[in-house]
Scaffold this active site. Structure first.
Site, PDB file in Angstrom:
ATOM      1  N   CYS A 183       0.817  -1.212   0.000  1.00 41.56           N
ATOM      2  CA  CYS A 183       0.000   0.000   0.000  1.00 41.56           C
ATOM      3  C   CYS A 183       0.851   1.261   0.000  1.00 41.56           C
ATOM      4  O   CYS A 183       0.689   2.144  -0.840  1.00 41.56           O
ATOM      5  CB  CYS A 183      -0.936   0.012   1.202  1.00 41.56           C
ATOM      6  SG  CYS A 183      -1.946   1.488   1.295  1.00 41.56           S
ATOM      7  N   CYS A 206      -1.523   1.799  -2.912  1.00 45.37           N
ATOM      8  CA  CYS A 206      -2.533   2.836  -2.693  1.00 45.37           C
ATOM      9  C   CYS A 206      -1.977   4.252  -2.631  1.00 45.37           C
ATOM     10  O   CYS A 206      -2.518   5.165  -3.264  1.00 45.37           O
ATOM     11  CB  CYS A 206      -3.292   2.584  -1.386  1.00 45.37           C
ATOM     12  SG  CYS A 206      -3.357   0.894  -0.825  1.00 45.37           S
ATOM     13  N   LYS A 212      -0.218   5.513  -5.885  1.00 45.01           N
ATOM     14  CA  LYS A 212      -1.275   5.530  -6.898  1.00 45.01           C
ATOM     15  C   LYS A 212      -2.177   6.738  -6.716  1.00 45.01           C
ATOM     16  O   LYS A 212      -2.515   7.422  -7.688  1.00 45.01           O
ATOM     17  CB  LYS A 212      -2.095   4.246  -6.806  1.00 45.01           C
ATOM     18  CG  LYS A 212      -3.292   4.204  -7.739  1.00 45.01           C
ATOM     19  CD  LYS A 212      -4.278   3.150  -7.281  1.00 45.01           C
ATOM     20  CE  LYS A 212      -4.944   3.535  -5.971  1.00 45.01           C
ATOM     21  NZ  LYS A 212      -5.863   2.480  -5.482  1.00 45.01           N
ATOM     22  N   TYR A 270      -9.725  -3.019 -10.530  1.00 43.75           N
ATOM     23  CA  TYR A 270      -9.568  -1.616 -10.163  1.00 43.75           C
ATOM     24  C   TYR A 270      -8.166  -1.097 -10.451  1.00 43.75           C
ATOM     25  O   TYR A 270      -7.996   0.074 -10.814  1.00 43.75           O
ATOM     26  CB  TYR A 270      -9.967  -1.385  -8.709  1.00 43.75           C
ATOM     27  CG  TYR A 270      -9.018  -1.925  -7.675  1.00 43.75           C
ATOM     28  CD1 TYR A 270      -8.021  -1.122  -7.146  1.00 43.75           C
ATOM     29  CD2 TYR A 270      -9.130  -3.229  -7.210  1.00 43.75           C
ATOM     30  CE1 TYR A 270      -7.152  -1.609  -6.188  1.00 43.75           C
ATOM     31  CE2 TYR A 270      -8.273  -3.716  -6.261  1.00 43.75           C
ATOM     32  CZ  TYR A 270      -7.277  -2.912  -5.754  1.00 43.75           C
ATOM     33  OH  TYR A 270      -6.406  -3.406  -4.808  1.00 43.75           O
ATOM     34  N   HIS A 321     -27.476  21.108   1.084  1.00 39.70           N
ATOM     35  CA  HIS A 321     -27.673  21.666  -0.259  1.00 39.70           C
ATOM     36  C   HIS A 321     -26.790  22.902  -0.458  1.00 39.70           C
ATOM     37  O   HIS A 321     -26.612  23.689   0.468  1.00 39.70           O
ATOM     38  CB  HIS A 321     -29.147  22.064  -0.421  1.00 39.70           C
ATOM     39  CG  HIS A 321     -29.477  22.604  -1.774  1.00 39.70           C
ATOM     40  ND1 HIS A 321     -29.594  21.790  -2.885  1.00 39.70           N
ATOM     41  CD2 HIS A 321     -29.695  23.872  -2.204  1.00 39.70           C
ATOM     42  CE1 HIS A 321     -29.891  22.542  -3.927  1.00 39.70           C
ATOM     43  NE2 HIS A 321     -29.953  23.805  -3.542  1.00 39.70           N
ATOM     44  N   GLU A 336     -26.559  14.958  -1.540  1.00 33.65           N
ATOM     45  CA  GLU A 336     -27.935  15.105  -1.069  1.00 33.65           C
ATOM     46  C   GLU A 336     -28.892  14.175  -1.813  1.00 33.65           C
ATOM     47  O   GLU A 336     -29.967  13.841  -1.307  1.00 33.65           O
ATOM     48  CB  GLU A 336     -28.408  16.551  -1.198  1.00 33.65           C
ATOM     49  CG  GLU A 336     -28.591  17.054  -2.616  1.00 33.65           C
ATOM     50  CD  GLU A 336     -28.993  18.527  -2.647  1.00 33.65           C
ATOM     51  OE1 GLU A 336     -30.140  18.813  -2.252  1.00 33.65           O
ATOM     52  OE2 GLU A 336     -28.170  19.354  -3.047  1.00 33.65           O
TER      53      GLU A 336
END
Length: 463
Positions: free
Chosen positions: A43, A48, A51, A180, A439, A444
């Site tokens: 990682c 991760c 990346k 992925y 909002h 939302e």
């Protein structure tokens, strides 16, 4: 044997191994930990973290384009690959130093070496050929990239490991895989101006993710200019006279490419670890077999993370390590809960997801309610970008519990982390409906989809 050199010896200095070693040492246990490459594991060193830094870098090309709609005039831009690599390397070195410091401060003894099991209580430190003994042993060596056995020209390819250290940015790249890692790197390289092609043996990218998100991301990537070849594989790669690569596919396509990257999965890194000598059981994929408390079939030997080939995610390995310490050293048997684990794909647009996809939920529940909204997020309105965003909730009609939440769009990963808390707590659609919206936000939509888009009963969609 009752006198041991260590109370706890950890083989592997990735996220899971380091966390277990540091916590056990913090309890006053005598701990040793060995890592043959760099502390931080896949990682931090080659996964991760670098990346995500590359993902950020690749976003700027679109950000410069979008700026015009908001009144900004951006002059001529230039991307320097070497600057990114150098800055990334400095950050990775800093993080590795923090991992080492944490271990040292806790009192763990650090070995910069490969280590292998000799038997259930003995470990060989290969750099010195020293054999040490330990009461308890943890296997946390993670996984490694999977090669394409039998592929002619495989030696001409790179993996995600080498992608972080390329001397120059290629003009074109072919990425094999549909998971992925492949999808993320396709978006990364494209965002940096590389002509990018993705080739995948499956019918659609990102197997096991929700199909609505898979199809929409596929379409969006192609609209950006990424070429995607599904139901095809690479048949042969040869180096041509001009030093480029001639690639032949199973669909009889001939591609002229500067770089080929294989991203066709990862496998447990258990070869040559001495598992047989210690009597540790592995499955047909080479993964260490463990019970719900991370114990192998050998009482004093444990395993966490990708080497067990369960959920290959860094936070899972860390959580398993924490549970292991509770079990092994605090007389508090604790098993990790692998249900409702959120994950993200840092594609462009991003995917965030937690819980069951629509297809997976259909196999578990007789009747579902699907709430879905597809819209253009506000940040794209002035820029003129036509990308769509998707928010989707999968609800078990019997008790109204939300069993899956899926997002495609800006900051989807951040939303998925917060949604994971709600789904883990067993929130119902009524709980979502009672929640006030923030909002104006894209998120939302998750609490304003009051009527189901459609229902599914006994596997049949009812519009």
């Amino acid at each position: 044997m009752t006198d041991f050199d260590y109370d706890f010896f950890v083989i592997g200095g990735g996220s899971g191994g380091v966390r277990a070693a540091r916590l056990a040492a913090g309890l006053g246990k005598k701990v040793g930990i060995a890592e043959e490459y760099r502390y931080g594991g896949t990682c931090v060193i080659r996964g991760c973290v670098p990346k995500k830094l590359f993902v950020y870098a690749s976003h700027f090309s679109e950000a410069f384009e979008d700026a015009a709609g908001f009144g900004w005039r951006v002059g001529e831009t230039h991307f320097d690959w070497q600057t990114l690599i150098a800055n990334k390397d400095r950050e990775i070195a800093r993080l590795e130093g923090l991992y080492r410091k944490g271990l040292s401060n806790a009192g763990a003894e650090i070995f910069d070496s490969r280590a292998e099991l000799v038997d259930a209580h003995r470990v060989r430190i290969l750099s010195t050929n020293r054999i040490v003994t330990a009461d308890k042993i943890l296997i946390a060596v993670g996984g490694r990239v999977n090669g394409a056995d039998g592929l002619e020209g495989q030696e001409l390819t790179i993996s995600s490991n080498e992608a972080f250290h390329l001397e120059t940015l290629p003009r074109s790249i072919l990425i094999a895989g549909g998971g992925y890692i492949a999808v993320e790197f396709a978006n990364i390289f494209h965002g940096m101006g590389v002509e990018t092609t993705l080739i995948y043996r499956g019918t659609e990218i990102l197997k096991n993710f929700d199909m609505d998100l898979r199809r929409t991301l596929h379409r969006t990537m192609e609209e950006k200019g990424i070429r995607i070849l599904c139901e095809e594989v690479i048949s042969k790669i040869v180096r041509s006279a001009d030093q480029r690569l001639d690639v032949t596919t199973s669909g009889a396509k001939n591609l002229k490419i500067d770089q080929v990257m294989l991203a066709i999965g990862r496998i447990p890194n258990t070869d040559g670890l001495g598992l047989e000598a210690a009597g540790v059981e592995t499955d047909s994929h080479g993964a260490v077999v463990v019970d719900e408390y991370m114990r192998t079939n050998v009482d004093n030997i444990f395993a966490v993370g990708d080497v067990t080939n369960r959920i290959q995610l860094t936070p899972v390995a860390i959580h398993e390590a924490m549970c292991l310490v509770e079990t092994a050293f605090k007389d508090n048997p604790t098993s990790p809960d692998h249900d409702m684990v959120a994950t993200a794909v840092f594609s462009q647009p991003e995917i965030g997801t937690v819980g069951l996809s629509e297809d997976a939920a259909m196999k578990q529940f007789d009747e579902l309610e699907i709430y879905s909204a597809t819209f253009r997020p506000m940040k794209h309105t002035l820029s003129g970008r036509q990308e769509k965003m998707i928010t989707k909730l999968v609800v078990n009609a019997a008790d109204r519990r939300v069993v899956g939440a899926h997002i495609l769009g800006p900051d989807a990963g951040e939303m998925a982390q917060l949604l994971a808390v709600a789904l883990k707590a067993g929130c119902t659609k009524d709980d979502f409906d009672r929640t006030m919206a923030v909002h104006p936000t894209a998120a939302e939509e998750l609490v304003t989809m009051y009527q189901p888009t459609y229902r599914i009963k006994n596997g049949e969609r009812l519009d």
